[in-house]
Design a protein around this motif. Structure first.
Motif, PDB file in Angstrom:
ATOM      1  N   TYR A 100      -8.689 -12.130  -5.317  1.00  0.00           N
ATOM      2  CA  TYR A 100      -7.416 -11.584  -5.794  1.00  0.00           C
ATOM      3  C   TYR A 100      -7.617 -10.198  -6.398  1.00  0.00           C
ATOM      4  O   TYR A 100      -6.856  -9.261  -6.121  1.00  0.00           O
ATOM      5  N   VAL A 101      -8.659 -10.054  -7.227  1.00  0.00           N
ATOM      6  CA  VAL A 101      -8.940  -8.757  -7.853  1.00  0.00           C
ATOM      7  C   VAL A 101      -9.349  -7.729  -6.799  1.00  0.00           C
ATOM      8  O   VAL A 101      -8.908  -6.566  -6.832  1.00  0.00           O
ATOM      9  N   ILE A 102     -10.179  -8.134  -5.845  1.00  0.00           N
ATOM     10  CA  ILE A 102     -10.603  -7.227  -4.773  1.00  0.00           C
ATOM     11  C   ILE A 102      -9.407  -6.762  -3.954  1.00  0.00           C
ATOM     12  O   ILE A 102      -9.312  -5.591  -3.552  1.00  0.00           O
ATOM     13  N   LEU A 103      -8.455  -7.671  -3.715  1.00  0.00           N
ATOM     14  CA  LEU A 103      -7.257  -7.322  -2.951  1.00  0.00           C
ATOM     15  C   LEU A 103      -6.456  -6.227  -3.646  1.00  0.00           C
ATOM     16  O   LEU A 103      -6.043  -5.241  -3.017  1.00  0.00           O
ATOM     17  N   PHE A 104      -6.265  -6.366  -4.979  1.00  0.00           N
ATOM     18  CA  PHE A 104      -5.489  -5.359  -5.701  1.00  0.00           C
ATOM     19  C   PHE A 104      -6.259  -4.047  -5.871  1.00  0.00           C
ATOM     20  O   PHE A 104      -5.655  -2.983  -5.967  1.00  0.00           O
ATOM     21  N   ILE A 105      -7.579  -4.124  -5.901  1.00  0.00           N
ATOM     22  CA  ILE A 105      -8.371  -2.888  -5.910  1.00  0.00           C
ATOM     23  C   ILE A 105      -8.161  -2.133  -4.595  1.00  0.00           C
ATOM     24  O   ILE A 105      -7.989  -0.906  -4.582  1.00  0.00           O
ATOM     25  N   ASN A 106      -8.138  -2.877  -3.496  1.00  0.00           N
ATOM     26  CA  ASN A 106      -7.894  -2.245  -2.196  1.00  0.00           C
ATOM     27  C   ASN A 106      -6.485  -1.668  -2.105  1.00  0.00           C
ATOM     28  O   ASN A 106      -6.266  -0.599  -1.515  1.00  0.00           O
ATOM     29  N   PHE A 107      -5.504  -2.394  -2.703  1.00  0.00           N
ATOM     30  CA  PHE A 107      -4.137  -1.851  -2.745  1.00  0.00           C
ATOM     31  C   PHE A 107      -4.098  -0.533  -3.513  1.00  0.00           C
ATOM     32  O   PHE A 107      -3.433   0.433  -3.100  1.00  0.00           O
ATOM     33  N   SER A 108      -4.808  -0.492  -4.645  1.00  0.00           N
ATOM     34  CA  SER A 108      -4.822   0.726  -5.463  1.00  0.00           C
ATOM     35  C   SER A 108      -5.495   1.874  -4.727  1.00  0.00           C
ATOM     36  O   SER A 108      -5.036   3.019  -4.774  1.00  0.00           O
ATOM     37  N   LEU A 109      -6.611   1.586  -4.054  1.00  0.00           N
ATOM     38  CA  LEU A 109      -7.316   2.614  -3.295  1.00  0.00           C
ATOM     39  C   LEU A 109      -6.464   3.133  -2.136  1.00  0.00           C
ATOM     40  O   LEU A 109      -6.577   4.293  -1.737  1.00  0.00           O
ATOM     41  N   ALA A 110      -5.615   2.266  -1.587  1.00  0.00           N
ATOM     42  CA  ALA A 110      -4.745   2.670  -0.483  1.00  0.00           C
ATOM     43  C   ALA A 110      -3.462   3.334  -0.974  1.00  0.00           C
ATOM     44  O   ALA A 110      -2.624   3.739  -0.159  1.00  0.00           O
ATOM     45  N   GLY A 111      -3.274   3.398  -2.311  1.00  0.00           N
ATOM     46  CA  GLY A 111      -2.082   4.032  -2.862  1.00  0.00           C
ATOM     47  C   GLY A 111      -0.846   3.168  -2.800  1.00  0.00           C
ATOM     48  O   GLY A 111       0.281   3.680  -2.801  1.00  0.00           O
ATOM     49  N   ILE A 112      -1.039   1.843  -2.752  1.00  0.00           N
ATOM     50  CA  ILE A 112       0.100   0.921  -2.678  1.00  0.00           C
ATOM     51  C   ILE A 112       0.270   0.265  -4.040  1.00  0.00           C
ATOM     52  O   ILE A 112      -0.624  -0.429  -4.529  1.00  0.00           O
ATOM     53  N   GLY A 113       1.412   0.488  -4.691  1.00  0.00           N
ATOM     54  CA  GLY A 113       1.702  -0.079  -5.990  1.00  0.00           C
ATOM     55  C   GLY A 113       2.639  -1.269  -5.906  1.00  0.00           C
ATOM     56  O   GLY A 113       3.109  -1.631  -4.816  1.00  0.00           O
ATOM     57  N   PRO A 114       2.939  -1.899  -7.066  1.00  0.00           N
ATOM     58  CA  PRO A 114       3.863  -3.053  -7.069  1.00  0.00           C
ATOM     59  C   PRO A 114       5.238  -2.713  -6.511  1.00  0.00           C
ATOM     60  O   PRO A 114       5.864  -3.561  -5.868  1.00  0.00           O
ATOM     61  N   GLY A 115       5.724  -1.482  -6.745  1.00  0.00           N
ATOM     62  CA  GLY A 115       7.034  -1.093  -6.222  1.00  0.00           C
ATOM     63  C   GLY A 115       7.064  -1.089  -4.704  1.00  0.00           C
ATOM     64  O   GLY A 115       8.034  -1.543  -4.094  1.00  0.00           O
ATOM     65  N   GLN A 116       6.019  -0.559  -4.103  1.00  0.00           N
ATOM     66  CA  GLN A 116       5.961  -0.530  -2.635  1.00  0.00           C
ATOM     67  C   GLN A 116       5.799  -1.940  -2.056  1.00  0.00           C
ATOM     68  O   GLN A 116       6.337  -2.244  -0.994  1.00  0.00           O
ATOM     69  N   LEU A 117       5.046  -2.789  -2.775  1.00  0.00           N
ATOM     70  CA  LEU A 117       4.896  -4.174  -2.321  1.00  0.00           C
ATOM     71  C   LEU A 117       6.241  -4.895  -2.356  1.00  0.00           C
ATOM     72  O   LEU A 117       6.555  -5.692  -1.478  1.00  0.00           O
ATOM     73  N   SER A 118       7.035  -4.602  -3.400  1.00  0.00           N
ATOM     74  CA  SER A 118       8.368  -5.202  -3.500  1.00  0.00           C
ATOM     75  C   SER A 118       9.265  -4.726  -2.364  1.00  0.00           C
ATOM     76  O   SER A 118      10.052  -5.497  -1.806  1.00  0.00           O
ATOM     77  N   ALA A 119       9.153  -3.453  -2.021  1.00  0.00           N
ATOM     78  CA  ALA A 119       9.974  -2.908  -0.932  1.00  0.00           C
ATOM     79  C   ALA A 119       9.603  -3.530   0.413  1.00  0.00           C
ATOM     80  O   ALA A 119      10.447  -3.653   1.297  1.00  0.00           O
ATOM     81  N   LEU A 120       8.348  -3.916   0.543  1.00  0.00           N
ATOM     82  CA  LEU A 120       7.893  -4.554   1.788  1.00  0.00           C
ATOM     83  C   LEU A 120       8.270  -6.030   1.856  1.00  0.00           C
ATOM     84  O   LEU A 120       8.019  -6.700   2.858  1.00  0.00           O
ATOM     85  N   GLY A 121       8.863  -6.546   0.760  1.00  0.00           N
ATOM     86  CA  GLY A 121       9.226  -7.966   0.732  1.00  0.00           C
ATOM     87  C   GLY A 121       8.070  -8.880   0.407  1.00  0.00           C
ATOM     88  O   GLY A 121       8.130 -10.083   0.692  1.00  0.00           O
TER      89      GLY A 121
END
Length: 207
Positions: A100-121
């Motif tokens: 779970y932590v590795i997944l969110f680290i990858n999201f951060s490195l890719a520039g994807i935040g909680p707002g963008q995740l919400s927009a993606l559904g």
């Protein structure tokens, strides 16, 4: 195999032998003063380390394999949940936290935040707030409400939430590390719990 010299979980293997011989084992409930006192922080940690390390030898044993071959799917499920499921589930929770932590680290490195995740559904933007660990509080809360009332229930459950979180996170890491050590070394170490009184004070240095 049902000897403490051979196996750490000797009582489990004694039950295996009885079951494979298709014999019966009488079970008698009785109360004894000052028994089962692994309720302090250190005693519980040592107890969980001992049993979770021994569960690896139970999973790897020939007796376990033979029993699983002889029973059906329903008995296999009850057999699993009555034997090593608690320790295996703690290990899976520990591994899933790393993922779970590795997944969110990858999201951060890719520039994807909680707002963008919400927009993606995606549910990842809010799943970490309402986790399954908080959902498991509901049955206990309902039980205490039925027995003692709502005020007492909320006071007891949410009053001890921080201490319980600290305790169970520590025990989860304790169980997972003991299972990993047992899986890598093939050795289940014995820990002397001492069975101290449940109200015995322990310092942070002891912990």
């Amino acid at each position: 195999k049902s000897s403490p010299v051979v196996n750490l979980s000797e009582d489990i293997f004694a039950g295996y032998n009885v079951r494979m011989r298709e014999e019966g084992s009488p079970h008698i409930d009785f109360l004894e003063f000052e028994k089962g006192r692994e309720a302090t922080f250190n005693a519980a940690s040592n107890f969980f380390s001992k049993i979770s390390g021994g569960s690896i030898s139970v999973i790897r044993s020939r007796d376990n394999h033979l029993l699983c071959e002889r029973v059906g799917i329903l008995h296999s499920l009850s057999f699993y949940f009555a034997s090593v499921s608690f320790y295996v589930s703690n290990l899976l929770v520990d591994i899933s936290i790393y993922l779970y932590v590795i997944l969110f680290i990858n999201f951060s490195l890719a520039g994807i935040g909680p707002g963008q995740l919400s927009a993606l559904g995606s549910f990842f933007h809010s799943e970490w707030i309402i986790s399954i660990g908080l959902v498991t509080l509901v049955p206990q809360l309902v039980e205490i409400v039925l027995e003692f009332g709502a005020v007492h229930a909320f006071k007891q459950v949410f009053g001890g939430l921080f201490a319980a979180t600290f305790f169970f996170i520590f025990q989860n890491k304790n169980i997972a590390s003991s299972m990993k050590e047992g899986a890598m070394t093939g050795i289940a170490r014995y820990f002397f719990t001492g069975r101290p009184m449940a109200n015995q004070h322990q310092t942070w240095r002891d912990i």
